[in-house]
Design an enzyme around this catalytic site. Sequence first.
Site, PDB file in Angstrom:
ATOM      1  N   TYR A 120       0.848  -1.195   0.000  1.00 17.35           N
ATOM      2  CA  TYR A 120       0.000   0.000   0.000  1.00 17.35           C
ATOM      3  C   TYR A 120       0.882   1.241   0.000  1.00 17.35           C
ATOM      4  O   TYR A 120       1.193   1.835   1.032  1.00 17.35           O
ATOM      5  CB  TYR A 120      -0.971   0.004   1.187  1.00 17.35           C
ATOM      6  N   HIS A 178      -0.751 -12.160   0.281  1.00 13.76           N
ATOM      7  CA  HIS A 178      -1.645 -11.210  -0.387  1.00 13.76           C
ATOM      8  C   HIS A 178      -2.401 -11.811  -1.582  1.00 13.76           C
ATOM      9  O   HIS A 178      -3.610 -11.600  -1.718  1.00 13.76           O
ATOM     10  CB  HIS A 178      -0.811 -10.006  -0.846  1.00 13.76           C
ATOM     11  N   SER A 206     -12.780  -4.215   0.051  1.00 11.94           N
ATOM     12  CA  SER A 206     -13.643  -3.287  -0.700  1.00 11.94           C
ATOM     13  C   SER A 206     -15.116  -3.557  -0.392  1.00 11.94           C
ATOM     14  O   SER A 206     -15.946  -3.687  -1.302  1.00 11.94           O
ATOM     15  CB  SER A 206     -13.381  -3.362  -2.214  1.00 11.94           C
ATOM     16  N   PRO A 207     -15.492  -3.628   0.884  1.00 10.05           N
ATOM     17  CA  PRO A 207     -16.870  -3.999   1.231  1.00 10.05           C
ATOM     18  C   PRO A 207     -17.899  -2.977   0.759  1.00 10.05           C
ATOM     19  O   PRO A 207     -19.074  -3.320   0.578  1.00 10.05           O
ATOM     20  CB  PRO A 207     -16.845  -4.066   2.766  1.00 10.05           C
ATOM     21  N   LEU A 208     -17.453  -1.729   0.538  1.00 11.51           N
ATOM     22  CA  LEU A 208     -18.408  -0.700   0.098  1.00 11.51           C
ATOM     23  C   LEU A 208     -18.365  -0.518  -1.419  1.00 11.51           C
ATOM     24  O   LEU A 208     -19.015   0.373  -1.953  1.00 11.51           O
ATOM     25  CB  LEU A 208     -18.102   0.634   0.796  1.00 11.51           C
ATOM     26  N   GLY A 209     -17.591  -1.363  -2.095  1.00 12.85           N
ATOM     27  CA  GLY A 209     -17.526  -1.285  -3.559  1.00 12.85           C
ATOM     28  C   GLY A 209     -16.235  -0.670  -4.063  1.00 12.85           C
ATOM     29  O   GLY A 209     -16.068  -0.500  -5.267  1.00 12.85           O
ATOM     30  N   GLY A 210     -15.316  -0.341  -3.148  1.00  8.13           N
ATOM     31  CA  GLY A 210     -14.010   0.188  -3.560  1.00  8.13           C
ATOM     32  C   GLY A 210     -13.938   1.699  -3.421  1.00  8.13           C
ATOM     33  O   GLY A 210     -14.967   2.383  -3.333  1.00  8.13           O
ATOM     34  N   GLY A 222     -19.042   5.805  -2.476  1.00 10.58           N
ATOM     35  CA  GLY A 222     -20.018   6.876  -2.273  1.00 10.58           C
ATOM     36  C   GLY A 222     -21.316   6.649  -3.039  1.00 10.58           C
ATOM     37  O   GLY A 222     -22.358   7.221  -2.695  1.00 10.58           O
TER      38      GLY A 222
END
Length: 267
Positions: free
Chosen positions: A53, A128, A208-212, A217
Amino acid sequence: MRTRRIGEVEVGEIGLGGMPMSIEGRPDETRSVATIHAALDAGVTIIDTADAYHWHADEVGHNEALIARALAAYPGDISGVLVATKGGHLRPGDGSWTLDGSPRHLRQACEASLKRLGVDAIGLYQFHRPDPRVPYADSVGTLAELLDEGKIRMAGISNADPDQIRQARQVLGGRLVSVQNQFSPAFRSSEPELRLCTELGIAFLPWSPLGGITRAGELGSRFAAFAEVARDRGVSPQRVCLAWMLAKSPVVVPIPGASRPRPVSWS
Ligand SMILES: NC(=O)c1ccc[n+]([C@@H]2O[C@H](COP(=O)([O-])OP(=O)(O)OC[C@H]3O[C@@H](n4cnc5c(N)ncnc54)[C@H](OP(=O)(O)O)[C@@H]3O)[C@@H](O)[C@H]2O)c1
């Protein structure tokens, strides 16, 4: 925050993903440290990172070093915080993600992560991503050696299919404590891995649980059901999404990323 288990370690049921604070588009260090501190204030006790990262080629481990500094500067108790890092991916600096799952590389990567995190043993070390040029059992076998040597306390894998989970389980036995795969309303093809982890009692960390980073948003506008429940409950669709995931199985521990203090994601 309620807790769940990763191996024998109890963690807050929602973690923090460190990636947005170190790759392209990252904020300055002050905002990143404030983000990590807001997560800790909200009861987060698992922070996910990786040596890969970073953005530019010469800053390997940017996120690990940032997290180590943020933890050192936190005024509260950090003794219960589990930092989960990973090895096996590289970023040459041109935006791409390359692979090296060789035992030699994983060993060197682990040593470097130990130094950056400033610890004697890494709490959770994850392989990874499978490297097609290296037999999977050899990569995972290196984690077994690192466990035996006391350099890592727990071992996990990431981006693994059910066969690879079974193979890793054969090599590591009960010492395989987590699987980290992509899973979100937009990406549900990790259901078989989630089922297998539930059966085996292995923690499942949806990435990416929220879609990345770029699409998190839009979750409410892309998935009407989440927006509808959010409206009824007076919360964000992102929070409904995390609740949906937690309800799927007791082994789920989502690790949403953040790059600004936004306690609503964790409360
Ligand atoms: N193992 C792997 O191969 C792999 C791959 C990718 C990611 N990961 C891990 O998984 C973690 C999570 O994935 P991710 O960071 O890619 O994506 P994500 O968690 O799906 O989305 C992260 C983004 O969500 C935004 N967000 C959080 N709460 C929000 C809210 N209430 N409303 C609107 N936006 C909100 C954050 O925005 P702000 O930036 O504005 O705070 C952040 O950039 C990563 O950080 C990393 O640790 C692992």
